[in-house]
Design a protein around this motif. Structure first.
Motif, short mmCIF file in Angstrom:
data_model
loop_
_atom_site.label_atom_id
_atom_site.label_comp_id
_atom_site.label_asym_id
_atom_site.label_seq_id
_atom_site.Cartn_x
_atom_site.Cartn_y
_atom_site.Cartn_z
N SER A 120 34.18 41.77 17.64
CA SER A 120 34.60 41.80 16.23
C SER A 120 35.51 40.62 15.91
O SER A 120 35.45 40.07 14.81
N SER A 121 36.34 40.19 16.86
CA SER A 121 37.22 39.04 16.59
C SER A 121 36.41 37.75 16.45
O SER A 121 36.75 36.88 15.65
N GLN A 124 34.97 37.81 12.98
CA GLN A 124 36.03 37.50 12.00
C GLN A 124 36.33 36.01 11.98
O GLN A 124 36.49 35.42 10.91
N THR A 125 36.42 35.40 13.15
CA THR A 125 36.68 33.95 13.23
C THR A 125 35.56 33.18 12.55
O THR A 125 35.82 32.28 11.74
#
Length: 135
Positions: A120-121, A124-125
């Motif tokens: 998920s990170s 997001q990035t």
């Protein structure tokens, strides 16, 4: 028209303008993504915010057609592929943002989970970076 009616009409107008003003992007099929998991994750994240134009509308002979992109008002193209991680452990996806012929405006390399998905990170990035590049 009452004040509430005017406000409702203004709200609809603002929503309509916002929807049509979203930058247009294209997400090319991700090579090596056998189950289309990575491509689906990227599309789900980016196509909520941007107007996604199918790659079939801006490609000719499996390559970006910059004239078609210009006529479709596409601001950029996300291309990439899944490959064995350079560290030798697992797989990663390598992505590039193209906004003109030649060198990519930005590139990324994100590790994939053991299930073959982006974290998920990482999503997001990517979303934040594409936001900066597409606007």
């Amino acid at each position: 028209m009452s004040l509430h009616g005017r406000l409702a009409a203004l709200g609809l107008l603002v929503c309509a303008f916002s929807a049509s003003a979203a930058p247009k992007i294209t997400i090319a099929p991700i090579t090596g993504d056998k189950k289309s998991q990575v491509g689906s994750q990227i599309s789900n994240a980016l196509c909520r915010t941007y107007t996604c134009v199918p790659s079939s509308r801006v490609f000719s002979k499996k390559k970006p057609d910059w004239n078609k992109m210009k006529s479709a008002q596409v601001t950029g193209l996300l291309v990439g592929g899944v490959a064995k991680a350079k560290s030798g452990k697992g797989k990663e996806v390598q992505l590039s943002w193209l906004d003109k012929p030649g060198k990519a405006a930005q590139s990324w390399s994100f590790p994939l989970t053991s299930a073959g998905k982006l974290t998920s990170s990482s999503v997001q990035t990517l979303s934040a970076d594409v936001g900066n590049l597409a606007s």
